[in-house]
Scaffold this motif. Sequence first.
Motif, short mmCIF file in Angstrom:
data_model
loop_
_atom_site.label_atom_id
_atom_site.label_comp_id
_atom_site.label_asym_id
_atom_site.label_seq_id
_atom_site.Cartn_x
_atom_site.Cartn_y
_atom_site.Cartn_z
N ALA A 1 1.97 10.99 3.76
CA ALA A 1 0.66 10.41 3.43
C ALA A 1 0.84 9.03 2.80
O ALA A 1 1.51 8.90 1.77
CB ALA A 1 -0.11 11.33 2.49
N PHE A 2 0.26 8.03 3.45
CA PHE A 2 0.26 6.67 2.90
C PHE A 2 -0.87 6.56 1.88
O PHE A 2 -2.03 6.84 2.19
CB PHE A 2 0.02 5.65 4.02
CG PHE A 2 1.15 5.52 5.00
CD1 PHE A 2 2.17 4.60 4.78
CD2 PHE A 2 1.21 6.30 6.13
CE1 PHE A 2 3.22 4.46 5.69
CE2 PHE A 2 2.24 6.18 7.05
CZ PHE A 2 3.26 5.25 6.82
N LEU A 3 -0.53 6.15 0.66
CA LEU A 3 -1.51 6.09 -0.43
C LEU A 3 -1.78 4.67 -0.93
O LEU A 3 -2.64 4.48 -1.80
CB LEU A 3 -1.05 6.96 -1.61
CG LEU A 3 -0.74 8.42 -1.30
CD1 LEU A 3 -0.37 9.15 -2.60
CD2 LEU A 3 -1.89 9.12 -0.61
N ALA B 1 -3.07 3.51 -4.73
CA ALA B 1 -4.10 4.37 -5.34
C ALA B 1 -3.64 5.11 -6.59
O ALA B 1 -4.46 5.44 -7.45
CB ALA B 1 -4.62 5.37 -4.31
N THR B 2 -2.35 5.35 -6.72
CA THR B 2 -1.88 6.12 -7.89
C THR B 2 -1.62 5.23 -9.10
O THR B 2 -1.28 5.73 -10.17
CB THR B 2 -0.58 6.88 -7.55
OG1 THR B 2 0.43 5.94 -7.15
CG2 THR B 2 -0.82 7.88 -6.43
N TYR B 3 -1.80 3.92 -8.95
CA TYR B 3 -1.51 3.00 -10.04
C TYR B 3 -2.68 2.87 -11.01
O TYR B 3 -3.82 3.24 -10.71
CB TYR B 3 -1.16 1.61 -9.50
CG TYR B 3 0.14 1.57 -8.73
CD1 TYR B 3 1.22 2.38 -9.08
CD2 TYR B 3 0.30 0.72 -7.64
CE1 TYR B 3 2.40 2.33 -8.37
CE2 TYR B 3 1.49 0.67 -6.93
CZ TYR B 3 2.54 1.49 -7.31
OH TYR B 3 3.73 1.44 -6.60
N LEU C 1 3.74 8.13 0.31
CA LEU C 1 4.30 6.79 0.49
C LEU C 1 3.51 5.84 -0.39
O LEU C 1 2.32 5.61 -0.16
CB LEU C 1 4.24 6.39 1.96
CG LEU C 1 5.28 7.07 2.87
CD1 LEU C 1 5.08 8.58 2.96
CD2 LEU C 1 5.23 6.50 4.27
N ILE C 2 4.17 5.31 -1.41
CA ILE C 2 3.54 4.52 -2.47
C ILE C 2 3.93 3.06 -2.32
O ILE C 2 5.11 2.70 -2.43
CB ILE C 2 3.96 5.03 -3.87
CG1 ILE C 2 3.82 6.55 -3.97
CG2 ILE C 2 3.16 4.31 -4.95
CD1 ILE C 2 2.42 7.07 -3.87
N LYS D 1 11.27 3.23 -4.22
CA LYS D 1 11.63 4.38 -3.38
C LYS D 1 10.74 4.46 -2.15
O LYS D 1 11.17 4.91 -1.10
CB LYS D 1 11.52 5.67 -4.19
CG LYS D 1 12.53 5.81 -5.31
CD LYS D 1 12.35 7.15 -6.02
CE LYS D 1 13.32 7.31 -7.18
NZ LYS D 1 13.09 8.59 -7.91
N PHE D 2 9.49 4.09 -2.28
CA PHE D 2 8.44 4.13 -1.25
C PHE D 2 8.12 5.56 -0.82
O PHE D 2 6.99 6.01 -0.93
CB PHE D 2 8.78 3.26 -0.04
CG PHE D 2 7.63 3.13 0.93
CD1 PHE D 2 6.43 2.57 0.51
CD2 PHE D 2 7.73 3.58 2.23
CE1 PHE D 2 5.35 2.46 1.38
CE2 PHE D 2 6.66 3.46 3.10
CZ PHE D 2 5.47 2.90 2.68
N VAL D 3 9.09 6.31 -0.30
CA VAL D 3 8.85 7.70 0.09
C VAL D 3 9.18 8.60 -1.09
O VAL D 3 10.33 8.67 -1.53
CB VAL D 3 9.71 8.08 1.32
CG1 VAL D 3 9.43 9.53 1.72
CG2 VAL D 3 9.44 7.13 2.48
N ARG D 4 8.15 9.27 -1.61
CA ARG D 4 8.31 10.10 -2.81
C ARG D 4 7.87 11.53 -2.52
O ARG D 4 7.02 11.78 -1.67
CB ARG D 4 7.47 9.54 -3.96
CG ARG D 4 7.75 8.08 -4.33
CD ARG D 4 8.88 7.92 -5.31
NE ARG D 4 8.69 8.71 -6.50
CZ ARG D 4 7.96 8.33 -7.57
NH1 ARG D 4 7.33 7.15 -7.56
NH2 ARG D 4 7.87 9.09 -8.64
N GLN D 5 8.40 12.47 -3.25
CA GLN D 5 7.98 13.87 -3.13
C GLN D 5 6.55 14.03 -3.65
O GLN D 5 6.20 13.49 -4.70
CB GLN D 5 8.91 14.77 -3.94
CG GLN D 5 10.33 14.88 -3.42
CD GLN D 5 10.46 15.86 -2.27
OE1 GLN D 5 9.57 16.67 -2.02
NE2 GLN D 5 11.58 15.81 -1.57
#
Length: 203
Positions: A131-133, A136-138, A169-170, A175-179
């Motif tokens: 999932a590309f985000l 949004a999590t910032y 995906l942040i 890292k870009f790809v995160r759990q």
Amino acid sequence: MSILEKIRIIERLFYIKASENPLSADVGIFEGDEFMWIFDIGADESVPISLNKIQKPKNVVISHFHPDHMGNLEHAELDNIYLGANTFKYAKRGTVVESDIFFDDGERIHIFPLPSSHAKGSIGMEIGDYAFLGDATYSTMKQGRVCYNASVLKEEIAVLKRLSAKFFLISHDEKFVRQKEEIIGELEEIYNKRDPKESFIWI
């Protein structure tokens, strides 16, 4: 490494790495059966030049209105644009995503509204386990201080938990790809620090 180098995540799923000069977000690319699906279009002028060479029809999903994510919109040859209502005010074209949208293009593609303290009207794109985000999590800034809107963060966590993707995906993350569980855990830790009397969680 050149910003135009496509970094492979899995078969048919790639990204172009973000840059700081110029400030340009990570650009996601999924090679569907019918369309090339692009998540954010970046701000480095070389990105659309590279993407325009691709002959396949192209759809773009713009995560939010910040220039490093949508700056190249006018320079890219695109067939369809999907964005949030707030981003539409800046782009002045495209399809506004107000609820979940699903497509089948070799994989199930899920475009969804994503509550975010960082940028009002954010959206995300889920493809299989990824999932590309965007951003949004910032956090955001208020009164010169870093913070999250407590109610928006609660809504965001709920949306992220409902996603079937295993990886988030942040943008701008090294890292870009995160759990998935790692990101949700970090956001829940922030939410748990809230003062019930305050609308914002100060970091």
